[in-house]
Design an enzyme around this catalytic site. Structure first.
Site, PDB file in Angstrom:
ATOM      1  N   SER A 160       0.665  -1.387  -0.232  1.00 25.68           N
ATOM      2  CA  SER A 160      -0.533  -0.498  -0.200  1.00 25.68           C
ATOM      3  C   SER A 160       0.442   1.268  -0.364  1.00 25.68           C
ATOM      4  O   SER A 160       2.320   1.154   0.293  1.00 25.68           O
ATOM      5  CB  SER A 160      -1.221  -0.216   1.187  1.00 25.68           C
ATOM      6  OG  SER A 160      -1.505   1.717   1.695  1.00 25.68           O
TER       7      SER A 160
ATOM      8  N   TYR B 195      -2.792   0.197  10.370  1.00 26.86           N
ATOM      9  CA  TYR B 195      -2.699  -0.797   9.544  1.00 26.86           C
ATOM     10  C   TYR B 195      -0.951  -0.720   8.655  1.00 26.86           C
ATOM     11  O   TYR B 195      -1.433  -1.095   7.847  1.00 26.86           O
ATOM     12  CB  TYR B 195      -3.428   0.101   8.523  1.00 26.86           C
ATOM     13  CG  TYR B 195      -4.042  -0.365   7.419  1.00 26.86           C
ATOM     14  CD1 TYR B 195      -4.561  -2.065   6.377  1.00 26.86           C
ATOM     15  CD2 TYR B 195      -3.501   0.499   6.131  1.00 26.86           C
ATOM     16  CE1 TYR B 195      -4.302  -2.363   5.173  1.00 26.86           C
ATOM     17  CE2 TYR B 195      -3.746   0.307   4.207  1.00 26.86           C
ATOM     18  CZ  TYR B 195      -4.196  -1.115   4.405  1.00 26.86           C
ATOM     19  OH  TYR B 195      -3.519  -1.525   2.560  1.00 26.86           O
TER      20      TYR B 195
END
Length: 258
Positions: free
Chosen positions: A147, A160
């Site tokens: 990501s 996260y």
């Protein structure tokens, strides 16, 4: 929706895609099938897998399981070998995406994300590499889902984001470790993508404001489409990327270029 033409780049390949019941994982599975692959789609969402397999009954088989459980991860890889004779491609996509600041997060939140996004990626890569090295024609391709949060810091991602740094780091280490045995390991680093999870943010307190702000942080001033990420995963999985390993490819509308 982005529509891309198929060219048979994975014809005859045996692939495992984790987290395939929705979002990016489903888009990857669909694109792989259109490129000629046989796909073992895995997820905890049995109904989502059933719908996917119902659309591609000749090309998609399913395994319901949790990548964070060692036996489940092993079973996902074993299914591809037993059903198709080998494993050519793993897409390690399964993950959870909580959005919270560190003062809101609990140790249990941390453990859950690291179990799925960290341990789950480690386990599926481990068993995929074991299978790829043991088969008659060793080798294969692994694509991990990282990501922009695994390449740069963001607000509200104290739980996260570090898990996605694990994804980027694991990609680079495995690429170096297994390159001489014919296994390529790469990653994609999506920006904010219009998945079902992101759509649900609009129903959460502050979610609409968050999405409006995050869109402006992407120079292209929009969210990505899952099909756009799937196209990048396909490239890295295919022979078109035969001399690429250890790369983390941004699919982020220019976010990381700033």
């Amino acid at each position: 929706m982005v529509t891309l033409n198929a060219a048979g780049r994975l014809a005859g390949r045996s692939c495992v895609v984790t987290g395939a019941a929705s979002g990016i994982g489903r888009a990857v599975a669909e694109r792989f099938v259109r490129e000629g692959a046989s796909v073992v789609a895995t997820d905890l969402d049995a109904e989502g897998l059933r719908r996917l397999a119902g659309r591609f009954p000749d090309a998609v088989s399913t395994v319901v399981g949790d990548v964070a459980r060692e036996e489940d991860a092993r079973r996902m890889v074993r299914a591809a070998v037993e059903r198709h004779g080998r494993l050519d491609v793993l897409v390690a996509n399964a993950g959870v995406i909580p959005l919270m600041e560190i003062t809101e997060a609990t140790a249990e939140d941390w453990d859950q994300v690291m179990a799925v996004d960290g341990r789950g990626m480690f386990l599926t890569c481990k068993y995929a590499i074991e299978a790829m090295t043991a088969q008659e024609r060793p080798g294969g391709s692994i694509v991990c889902l990282s990501s922009i949060s695994g390449e740069a810091g963001q607000r509200g991602q104290a739980v996260y984001g570090p898990a996605k740094f694990v994804a980027s780091g694991l990609t680079k280490h495995l690429a170096v470790e297994w390159a001489d045995r014919g296994i390529r390991v790469n990653a994609v680093a999506p920006g904010t993508i219009a998945t079902e999870r992101v759509a649900r943010l609009r129903e959460e307190p502050g979610g609409t404001e968050y999405l409006e702000a995050i869109e402006k942080l992407h120079p292209m001033r929009r969210l990505g489409d899952p099909a756009e990420v799937a196209a990048a995963v396909l490239f890295l999985a295919s022979d078109d990327a035969s001399f690429i390993t250890g790369a983390v490819l941004p699919v982020d509308g220019g976010y990381l270029a700033q």
